[in-house]
Each structure stands twice: as C-alpha cells, then as structure tokens.
Design an enzyme around this catalytic site. Structure first.
Site, short mmCIF file in Angstrom:
data_model
loop_
_atom_site.label_atom_id
_atom_site.label_comp_id
_atom_site.label_asym_id
_atom_site.label_seq_id
_atom_site.Cartn_x
_atom_site.Cartn_y
_atom_site.Cartn_z
N TYR A 164 -1.08 0.17 10.39
CA TYR A 164 -1.25 -0.40 9.05
C TYR A 164 -0.07 -0.05 8.17
CZ TYR A 164 -3.29 -0.97 4.36
OH TYR A 164 -3.53 -1.31 3.05
N SER A 201 0.84 -1.19 0.00
CA SER A 201 0.00 0.00 0.00
C SER A 201 0.88 1.24 0.00
CB SER A 201 -0.91 0.03 1.23
OG SER A 201 -1.63 1.25 1.30
#
Length: 269
Positions: free
Chosen positions: A164, A153
């Site tokens: 994250y 990501s």
C-alpha cells in the site's frame, strides 16, 4: 442510509458553477467530500463500484443538491474511461476530479504477503488514480483548465503496509510529474496525504477483517504507530480530511500545484 453532510464550516457558493467528480464516493472520505462540495454549490458526480453510490446521490438530490452517480471499476482503464466519459456528459465539462479510491486491504509485515496480495494492493491503490488521470486529461487539456486532487497517504512511511505504501508513493509521483506536464494548459495537480482517520464502519469492506490474534496484533501496530507519529496524538476526522481536499479543489488554492499536503496531525509521512 444517510449521506454524511459536513459538520464543519461550509462555505456557501464556493463551488458555484463548478462540476466536480469524486471517486470512491459511496462512503468515508469520498462521501464527505462530495457532500461538502454539493453543499457549497457544486454539481457533483459520485463514482464508486458499489451500488451504494446511487443511494448517496439520491439523498443529496432530495436535499436540493445537484448530484449524479456512476458505478465503475476504476482498477481498469476501461472502467475509468467510461466513468469519466459519463461524468463529462452530464454537464459538458469537468472542472475538478478528486481521486479518492484506494485503501489498505491487508495489514501485516511484508514477508507475509503473497505475490497475489501485493499485486492486489497496488491494483487497488495506484491504478484507479493512474487510469482516471489519463482518462480525464484530454478533456481538461481541451478546456485548458481544471484541477486534479489525488488522495495519497502518510502511510508511505508506516508499518505493515509495504505494498500500500508503494502504491501511495506512486500517487505522490503522479502528482508531481503530471503537475509539470499539465501546468502549460492551466491545469493544477495536487494531493493530500491523510493520516489515520476515524470513520463509521464501512458498509463495503476493503478486505478480510483480522481473524487471528496475530493479525489483530499486526493491525494494532498500525494504529499505535499512526498515533505515535502524529504530533497531536490522535486520529483525524472525516471532516478534517474533507476540508483539506475541498480547499485544494477550490479556486482559493489557484497558486498551488505539484504539492502533496499531509493531513495527519503533524506526521509528514
């Protein structure tokens, strides 16, 4: 339930004779990747912890594609090993593994995360890739061939998702380091780093929806920063993400390894 078949360009025969395992395949990017590869001639094994994955595989088979489904909790090594073992048993080999499991559970500034939430984020978005790479590697070494495509990501440089971001930074590191180790065996390890992606409402939520006005505001900050960081000033589509993943998984990318490809409208993460 309707499996999302690709609406973009499909290359018939590109995956003929290839056995491809896709994790997180019950919905979203994973579903579209599995559907595209099936439409391009691949035999796909769809892995997810949700029972919905069986509906997706069934619909793909009804369309004449080769698809098998496996349920497993990839946040544990035992779950990852069982999924990879079953996937290999289907055709006697695995040519490609697409590691797609992961996703933000909470969206908020780091000081508001509890220790348990931090651990849960890392468990969700790092360990499934770490475990499945370990589970599949002996098979690929035995074959002396294969490709691993990890889905990272560009949120490694983003607001309100520090745990994250840390997990996806770990995915980038796995990609670079494992590519070095695996190359002597003819194995490629690559990744994409998706940016913001428009998708239908999830049938299985990753976490609790924002409830308070403050939580909604924190999530909106992610949306705003994502669009602002993109040179194209928009979110991508599921097909745009799947196109990059399937390219890296294909033999067209045979001279690419150890690389993380941002797919985020110019945001490099």
């Amino acid at each position: 339930m309707s499996a999302l078949l690709p609406v973009g360009t499909v290359y018939p025969g590109r995956f003929d004779g290839r056995v491809v395992t896709v994790t997180g395949a019950a919905q979203g990017i994973g579903l579209v990747v599995a559907s595209r590869i099936a439409a391009e001639g691949g035999s796909v094994i769809l892995v997810d912890r949700s029972e919905l994955v069986h509906e997706v595989a069934k619909e793909l088979r009804e369309k004449g594609f080769q698809a098998h489904s496996v349920t497993a909790d990839l946040e544990t090594f035992a779950g990852a090993q069982s999924a990879i073992d079953e996937a290999r048993q289907q055709h006697g080999r695995i040519d490609v593994l697409v590691n797609n499991v992961g996703g933000t559970i909470w969206a908020k500034p780091y000081e508001h995360y509890t220790p348990e939430q931090i651990q849960a984020e890392v468990q969700r978005s790092l360990f499934p890739t770490l475990w499945t790479c370990r589970a599949v590697l002996p098979y690929l070494i035995e074959q002396r061939s294969g490709t691993i495509v990890n889905v990272s990501s560009v949120a490694t440089r983003g607001v309100n998702r520090v745990p994250y971001a840390a997990a996806k930074g770990g995915v980038n590191a796995i990609t670079a380091a494992l590519a070095l180790e695996a190359a002597p065996y003819g194995i490629r390890v690559v990744a994409t780093a998706p940016g913001g992606t428009d998708a239908p409402a999830r049938r299985v939520a990753r976490g609790p929806a924002a409830q308070s006005e403050q939580e909604k505001g924190w999530y909106q900050q992610i949306v705003d920063q994502t669009v602002d960081s993109s040179l194209l000033k928009r979110y991508g589509t599921l097909d745009e993400q799947a196109a990059a993943i399937t390219f890296l998984a294909s033999e067209e990318a045979s001279y690419i390894t150890g690389t993380v490809l941002p797919v985020a409208g110019g945001d490099l993460g």
